[in-house]
Design a protein around this motif. Structure first.
Motif, PDB file in Angstrom:
ATOM      1  N   ILE A   1      37.842  -0.475  54.375  1.00 37.32           N
ATOM      2  CA  ILE A   1      36.767  -1.412  54.727  1.00 37.32           C
ATOM      3  C   ILE A   1      35.430  -0.725  54.478  1.00 37.32           C
ATOM      4  CG2 ILE A   1      35.783  -2.886  56.512  1.00 37.32           C
ATOM      5  CD1 ILE A   1      38.456  -2.677  58.010  1.00 37.32           C
ATOM      6  N   THR A   2      34.574  -1.388  53.707  1.00 37.39           N
ATOM      7  CA  THR A   2      33.222  -0.867  53.460  1.00 37.39           C
ATOM      8  C   THR A   2      32.204  -1.956  53.764  1.00 37.39           C
ATOM      9  OG1 THR A   2      32.974  -1.626  51.164  1.00 37.39           O
ATOM     10  CG2 THR A   2      34.154   0.458  51.516  1.00 37.39           C
ATOM     11  N   PRO A   3      30.940  -1.578  53.902  1.00 36.44           N
ATOM     12  CA  PRO A   3      29.902  -2.615  53.907  1.00 36.44           C
ATOM     13  C   PRO A   3      29.932  -3.365  52.579  1.00 36.44           C
ATOM     14  CG  PRO A   3      29.016  -0.468  54.547  1.00 36.44           C
ATOM     15  CD  PRO A   3      30.380  -0.216  54.004  1.00 36.44           C
ATOM     16  N   GLY A   4      29.418  -4.581  52.579  1.00 43.21           N
ATOM     17  CA  GLY A   4      29.262  -5.294  51.324  1.00 43.21           C
ATOM     18  C   GLY A   4      28.358  -4.513  50.385  1.00 43.21           C
ATOM     19  N   LEU A   5      28.668  -4.538  49.099  1.00 45.68           N
ATOM     20  CA  LEU A   5      27.873  -3.800  48.127  1.00 45.68           C
ATOM     21  C   LEU A   5      26.550  -4.514  47.864  1.00 45.68           C
ATOM     22  CD1 LEU A   5      30.630  -2.802  45.540  1.00 45.68           C
ATOM     23  CD2 LEU A   5      30.057  -1.754  47.754  1.00 45.68           C
TER      24      LEU A   5
ATOM     25  N   THR B   1      27.693  -8.351  48.036  1.00 47.67           N
ATOM     26  CA  THR B   1      27.329  -9.385  49.008  1.00 47.67           C
ATOM     27  C   THR B   1      25.828  -9.649  49.074  1.00 47.67           C
ATOM     28  OG1 THR B   1      27.324  -7.737  50.789  1.00 47.67           O
ATOM     29  CG2 THR B   1      29.363  -8.973  50.430  1.00 47.67           C
ATOM     30  N   THR B   2      25.017  -8.742  48.536  1.00 50.61           N
ATOM     31  CA  THR B   2      23.562  -8.926  48.509  1.00 50.61           C
ATOM     32  C   THR B   2      23.037  -8.520  47.137  1.00 50.61           C
ATOM     33  OG1 THR B   2      23.311  -8.489  50.881  1.00 50.61           O
ATOM     34  CG2 THR B   2      21.345  -8.271  49.527  1.00 50.61           C
ATOM     35  N   VAL B   3      22.092  -9.311  46.622  1.00 44.89           N
ATOM     36  CA  VAL B   3      21.489  -9.006  45.319  1.00 44.89           C
ATOM     37  C   VAL B   3      19.981  -9.190  45.394  1.00 44.89           C
ATOM     38  CG1 VAL B   3      23.536  -9.591  43.965  1.00 44.89           C
ATOM     39  CG2 VAL B   3      21.879 -11.391  44.495  1.00 44.89           C
ATOM     40  N   MET B   4      19.272  -8.347  44.637  1.00 44.02           N
ATOM     41  CA  MET B   4      17.837  -8.537  44.441  1.00 44.02           C
ATOM     42  C   MET B   4      17.667  -9.206  43.088  1.00 44.02           C
ATOM     43  SD  MET B   4      14.679  -7.814  43.117  1.00 44.02           S
ATOM     44  CE  MET B   4      14.751  -6.305  42.172  1.00 44.02           C
ATOM     45  N   ILE B   5      17.003 -10.354  43.080  1.00 46.74           N
ATOM     46  CA  ILE B   5      16.809 -11.133  41.860  1.00 46.74           C
ATOM     47  C   ILE B   5      15.337 -11.081  41.482  1.00 46.74           C
ATOM     48  CG2 ILE B   5      17.038 -13.402  40.779  1.00 46.74           C
ATOM     49  CD1 ILE B   5      19.286 -13.978  42.819  1.00 46.74           C
TER      50      ILE B   5
ATOM     51  N   LEU C   1      30.976  -7.415  54.779  1.00 48.26           N
ATOM     52  CA  LEU C   1      31.893  -6.308  54.544  1.00 48.26           C
ATOM     53  C   LEU C   1      32.962  -6.704  53.535  1.00 48.26           C
ATOM     54  CD1 LEU C   1      34.689  -7.062  56.258  1.00 48.26           C
ATOM     55  CD2 LEU C   1      33.238  -6.424  58.179  1.00 48.26           C
ATOM     56  N   VAL C   2      33.626  -5.676  53.026  1.00 51.13           N
ATOM     57  CA  VAL C   2      34.669  -5.877  52.023  1.00 51.13           C
ATOM     58  C   VAL C   2      35.901  -5.081  52.427  1.00 51.13           C
ATOM     59  CG1 VAL C   2      35.275  -5.743  49.574  1.00 51.13           C
ATOM     60  CG2 VAL C   2      32.889  -6.076  50.245  1.00 51.13           C
ATOM     61  N   VAL C   3      37.064  -5.707  52.332  1.00 46.59           N
ATOM     62  CA  VAL C   3      38.336  -5.017  52.496  1.00 46.59           C
ATOM     63  C   VAL C   3      38.906  -4.782  51.101  1.00 46.59           C
ATOM     64  CG1 VAL C   3      40.662  -5.113  53.436  1.00 46.59           C
ATOM     65  CG2 VAL C   3      38.754  -6.106  54.733  1.00 46.59           C
TER      66      VAL C   3
END
Length: 378
Positions: A52-56, A110-114, A354-356
């Motif tokens: 399990i990590t935080p979302g990238l 899970t998050t992006v800068m556009i 988060l990501v599994v």
């Protein structure tokens, strides 16, 4: 409530936990640890053997404003009619149905800068989005004002000088146009409150930078362009982030001393133009060794955002420690983007992004088995 139990938790803000539990309540992380009491009625998902990590976090993309498979009809990344367009905002061009956004989400981003593109010396304002599929951009919005895009080097010269025979033809002109706009914005701020004050959308955008409400995001590949960007930022006492930074390793000591972060990349690309001739895959390791704060970008659609974990993993082949490779696309990216109080690590009170993973996310065979954004699993 949702409880993810039994997995290896890479918190990115403390010790990793074997066979731990992440407890999610509504849109936030409620608890992270071992031997956590799981409330009655909680949905329990056993992820034993998984990671399990935080979302990238992809810190520089053109997702949604350069929509895939749509050609010119879906290309809204550059306003090539004028070289200085600070009043534009990427938010107004984002297509939430862009396939690239969905694939980024499915890839654990899970998050992006556009950002707007780099055709203009001043291109417009940037935005931070969550990637979970929603009907409107507003439902995906994390931060409306994420920076003002400026650009140095070949792109403005080519678009206006070479193609249209108008300013800027040279690097001198690019810098002069940016300086002139910022000087006008200074005067604009001084005139606020006066009887004959006139609202100007472009000046308002630059004023946000002058008030340090958002940073400059400077497209710069060559070392001399990086220095020019820093020179202008210091002249106007504004915060700056170097975007791309192909030759940032050549001025790494200065960047570290000035505490100027770099959003590096795209790394998995060719030397497609002259200012990329000294590109090296060792850049992440070199910046790390010199103490430069940095993260990595996909520059989607230049390289696909959904493979961000692979780009980070590849950097370990060229000397970057594995723990740092994961940090640069989670907690370090969040810090550079100014949202590390909400995303980038797994701790109580943080957004439940988060990501599994099936296995170590930095290896090619790893894939996300669960992607959670704001406590929701699609």
């Amino acid at each position: 409530m949702i409880a993810l139990t039994g997995g290896t938790i890479l918190t990115m803000c403390g010790k990793n936990l074997e066979r731990g539990t992440v407890l999610v309540r509504n849109s936030k992380i409620w608890a992270v640890g071992k031997n956590i009491d799981i409330p009655p009625g909680c949905r329990v998902i056993d992820v034993t053997g998984k990671i399990i990590t935080p979302g990238l976090i992809d810190a520089h993309t053109h997702l949604g404003i350069e929509s895939e498979g749509m050609g010119w009809a879906g290309s809204d990344v550059n306003e090539r009619s004028e070289p200085v367009t600070p009043g534009l905002h990427a938010l107004d061009a984002i297509n939430p149905a862009d396939l690239g956004l969905l694939e980024a989400y499915q890839g654990g981003v899970t998050t992006v800068m556009i950002a707007p593109g780099s055709a203009n010396p001043i291109g417009g304002q940037c935005v931070l989005l969550k990637t979970a599929p929603k009907a409107t951009v507003e439902q995906m919005l994390l931060q409306r004002y994420a920076g003002l895009k400026i650009a140095f080097g070949e792109n403005p010269k080519r678009v206006y000088g070479a193609d249209r025979k108008k300013m800027p033809v040279s690097r001198m002109a690019t810098a002069a146009l940016i300086r002139e706009a910022f000087w006008k914005a200074r005067q604009y701020l001084l005139q606020q409150g006066e009887k004959d004050f006139k609202y100007d959308m472009g000046m308002e955008a630059i004023a946000r930078v002058l008030r340090k409400e958002m940073p400059l995001r400077a497209h710069a590949h060559r070392a001399d362009d990086i220095i020019t960007a820093i020179r202008i930022a210091r002249e106007f006492d504004v915060e700056i982030i170097i975007e791309h930074g192909t030759e940032a390793y050549l001025v790494a000591d200065l960047l570290a001393a000035e505490e100027i972060p770099v959003i590096l990349g795209p790394t998995l690309s060719t030397r497609s133009k002259v200012e990329l001739k000294d590109k090296t895959m060792e850049s992440p390791a070199l910046l790390y060794r010199h103490g430069v704060a940095f993260t990595m970008m996909s520059d989607h659609p230049v390289t696909p955002s959904c493979f961000l974990s692979l780009y980070a993993g590849l950097s370990t082949r060229y000397g970057l420690p594995a723990h740092q490779a994961l940090k640069m696309i989670t907690c370090d990216a969040a810090k550079i983007l100014g949202v590390d109080d909400r995303i980038g690590s797994l701790a109580p009170g943080m957004d439940a992004d988060l990501v599994v993973w099936s296995e170590d996310p930095l290896i090619v065979s790893a894939h996300p088995e669960i992607v959670m954004v704001d406590g929701e699993i699609d």
